[in-house]
Write a protein that holds these residues in place. Structure first.
Motif, PDB file in Angstrom:
ATOM      1  N   GLN A  78      10.901  -0.608   0.509  1.00 25.28           N
ATOM      2  CA  GLN A  78      11.062  -0.107   1.868  1.00 25.28           C
ATOM      3  C   GLN A  78      11.624  -1.169   2.793  1.00 25.28           C
ATOM      4  OE1 GLN A  78       6.880   1.190   2.231  1.00 25.28           O
ATOM      5  NE2 GLN A  78       7.650   3.270   2.454  1.00 25.28           N
ATOM      6  N   GLN A  79      11.684  -2.410   2.288  1.00 23.47           N
ATOM      7  CA  GLN A  79      12.183  -3.513   3.093  1.00 23.47           C
ATOM      8  C   GLN A  79      13.671  -3.717   2.845  1.00 23.47           C
ATOM      9  OE1 GLN A  79      10.632  -5.391   5.480  1.00 23.47           O
ATOM     10  NE2 GLN A  79      12.719  -6.130   5.801  1.00 23.47           N
ATOM     11  N   ASN A 136       4.419  -7.540  -5.783  1.00 23.13           N
ATOM     12  CA  ASN A 136       3.851  -6.273  -5.327  1.00 23.13           C
ATOM     13  C   ASN A 136       3.461  -5.357  -6.485  1.00 23.13           C
ATOM     14  OD1 ASN A 136       4.218  -7.108  -2.666  1.00 23.13           O
ATOM     15  ND2 ASN A 136       6.225  -6.142  -2.507  1.00 23.13           N
ATOM     16  N   LYS A 166       8.227 -10.054   5.195  1.00 22.63           N
ATOM     17  CA  LYS A 166       7.934  -8.706   5.690  1.00 22.63           C
ATOM     18  C   LYS A 166       7.597  -7.761   4.537  1.00 22.63           C
ATOM     19  CE  LYS A 166      10.838  -9.036   9.834  1.00 22.63           C
ATOM     20  NZ  LYS A 166      12.093  -8.595  10.479  1.00 22.63           N
ATOM     21  N   ASP A 167       8.312  -7.907   3.421  1.00 25.41           N
ATOM     22  CA  ASP A 167       8.052  -7.086   2.236  1.00 25.41           C
ATOM     23  C   ASP A 167       6.640  -7.341   1.714  1.00 25.41           C
ATOM     24  OD1 ASP A 167       8.364  -5.417   0.061  1.00 25.41           O
ATOM     25  OD2 ASP A 167      10.163  -6.406  -0.701  1.00 25.41           O
ATOM     26  N   LYS A 206       4.082  -8.612   3.395  1.00 24.72           N
ATOM     27  CA  LYS A 206       3.094  -8.151   4.379  1.00 24.72           C
ATOM     28  C   LYS A 206       2.923  -6.634   4.292  1.00 24.72           C
ATOM     29  CE  LYS A 206       3.471 -11.781   7.897  1.00 24.72           C
ATOM     30  NZ  LYS A 206       3.800 -12.089   9.311  1.00 24.72           N
ATOM     31  N   ARG A 207       4.017  -5.936   4.107  1.00 29.56           N
ATOM     32  CA  ARG A 207       3.959  -4.476   4.006  1.00 29.56           C
ATOM     33  C   ARG A 207       3.077  -4.033   2.842  1.00 29.56           C
ATOM     34  NH1 ARG A 207       7.896  -0.691   5.811  1.00 29.56           N
ATOM     35  NH2 ARG A 207       9.313  -2.424   6.232  1.00 29.56           N
ATOM     36  N   ASN A 208       3.035  -4.879   1.801  1.00 31.34           N
ATOM     37  CA  ASN A 208       2.265  -4.554   0.600  1.00 31.34           C
ATOM     38  C   ASN A 208       0.960  -5.347   0.490  1.00 31.34           C
ATOM     39  OD1 ASN A 208       4.037  -2.699  -1.342  1.00 31.34           O
ATOM     40  ND2 ASN A 208       5.416  -4.090  -0.267  1.00 31.34           N
TER      41      ASN A 208
END
Length: 395
Positions: free
Chosen positions: A231-232, A251, A292-293, A295-297
């Protein structure tokens, strides 16, 4: 099978020498001993100019030494004395969030200004007059690893840093290709000739064991990496692709504790300004997307990123509007669990340089390694580094 034909015909034989080698003696080590924390190493190959990366924008000596090369516009002022190169804008939020620590004046005694030798020193954690055949991360895996996929380098060849005395990590820039290669009919044919007696043969036994471990690792990585669109959004460059793959592995909860990446092109002897600006943009934008990737996971909290270059550049610019090989440089540490974020220490004096016109070091890079090994990876740093070094307090 004839050994000569095996070596001649197998396209895998040469490439797999850079992938995994493994001793069965380590199969008794529990992978849980590695813990859950991961280390991502970023190598800025070629000798990044640290003085134009972290800029002493109020220092007249800096501008006098670099009349055409000093950064004068759009400096990101972080303190009253130091600022970021304009290309490092994407890292500003990490700094503001306390997720970035900059260590200045990092080097080692009696610095070497050869790319290859200095990189060997950084990768093996040796003294400048000491020659080691194993890397600091390879020796960490010697002591704490279990399988080759516990350490992955995003390249076709394995760096010395990732080669241990008994254990090598795995090198791949595309895990899907690695998996397809391991399923190649000739690969299967070679392994069909394997038997236990071959392991007693020094050369052939090593190659068979290497191929067996490569096949197992390729299968593990392929089957356990979640195949879904990230999603990043990442920049469109090779370094960003490396980090995107690393994020996918992290991830996916692969049992990998060390990842090694690199961005080259920093040997800026001529026309440095535009070249370095472009490279620092690639670095900063890619790192920002990577964080960011994670952190998103919810995996950033267990990840530490170490960025280094084999040496800095000379303080004074040269006649070609570039800089020549220097010594001390800055190191970036990125993570959620930093004890001392921001600037860890002040920039060395530009007035009192060493005899070659370089910044003097005051942090031995091996103290950084010792701190990461001990405080982050929970390892015996003195055993791995072959010496005892003091610990710093950035983590």
């Amino acid at each position: 099978m004839d050994r000569r034909k095996f070596l001649k015909d197998s396209a895998l034989a040469s490439s797999l020498l850079f992938v995994p080698s493994f001793l069965k003696a380590f199969e008794s080590v529990d992978a849980a001993g590695l813990g859950y924390k991961r280390l991502v190493v970023v190598q800025l190959a070629g000798g990044n100019d640290g003085l134009n990366t972290i800029i002493p924008y109020n220092n007249d000596i800096y501008y006098n030494a670099r009349p055409h090369l000093a950064i004068t516009k759009d400096i990101i002022r972080m303190t009253d004395d130091l600022g970021f190169h304009p290309s490092l804008v994407p890292l500003r939020s990490l700094y503001d969030n306390g997720e970035l620590s900059i260590l200045n004046n990092v080097g080692y005694p009696n610095p070497i200004r050869s790319h290859f030798r200095s990189m060997d020193i950084w990768q093996t954690a040796s003294d400048s007059d000491e020659y080691l055949q194993s890397g600091w991360l390879g020796r960490y895996m010697d002591a704490y690893g279990k399988k080759p996929y516990n350490a992955i380098e995003m390249d076709e060849q394995l760096s010395l840093a990732m080669k241990g005395e008994h254990f090598n990590g795995i090198a791949t820039n595309d895990y899907k290709i690695l998996h397809r290669t391991a399923k190649d009919p000739f690969f299967k044919s070679v392994l069909s000739h394997y038997n236990d007696a071959h392991l007693s043969e020094h050369n052939l036994g090593y190659l068979y064991q290497t191929m067996i471990e490569a096949k197992s690792s390729a299968k593990y990585i392929y089957e356990n990496t979640k195949v879904k669109l990230s999603q990043q959004e990442y920049p469109q460059n090779g370094f960003a692709k490396q980090l995107k793959n690393v994020a996918q592995f992290i991830n996916s909860n692969l049992d990998t504790k060390v990842f090694y990446t690199s961005l080259g092109g920093f040997d800026t002897h001529a026309n440095q300004q535009n070249k370095q600006a472009r490279l620092l943009s690639q670095f900063a934008e890619s790192i920002s997307a990577f964080v960011k990737d994670l952190k998103r996971n919810d995996t950033f909290k267990d990840t530490l990123i170490l960025t280094f270059s084999e040496f800095g550049r000379r303080v004074k610019q040269n006649a070609a509007n570039g800089t020549d090989h220097g010594a001390a440089n800055n190191v970036f540490i990125i993570g959620e669990n930093l004890k001392k974020a921001g600037f860890y220490n002040n920039l060395a004096s530009l007035e009192h340089l060493d005899d070659n016109g370089d910044l003097k070091y005051d942090i031995d890079f091996r103290t950084i390694y010792a701190t990461i090994l001990s405080n982050w990876l929970g390892a015996d740093d003195a055993l791995i580094l072959k010496h005892s070094f003091k610990k710093l307090n950035f983590i």
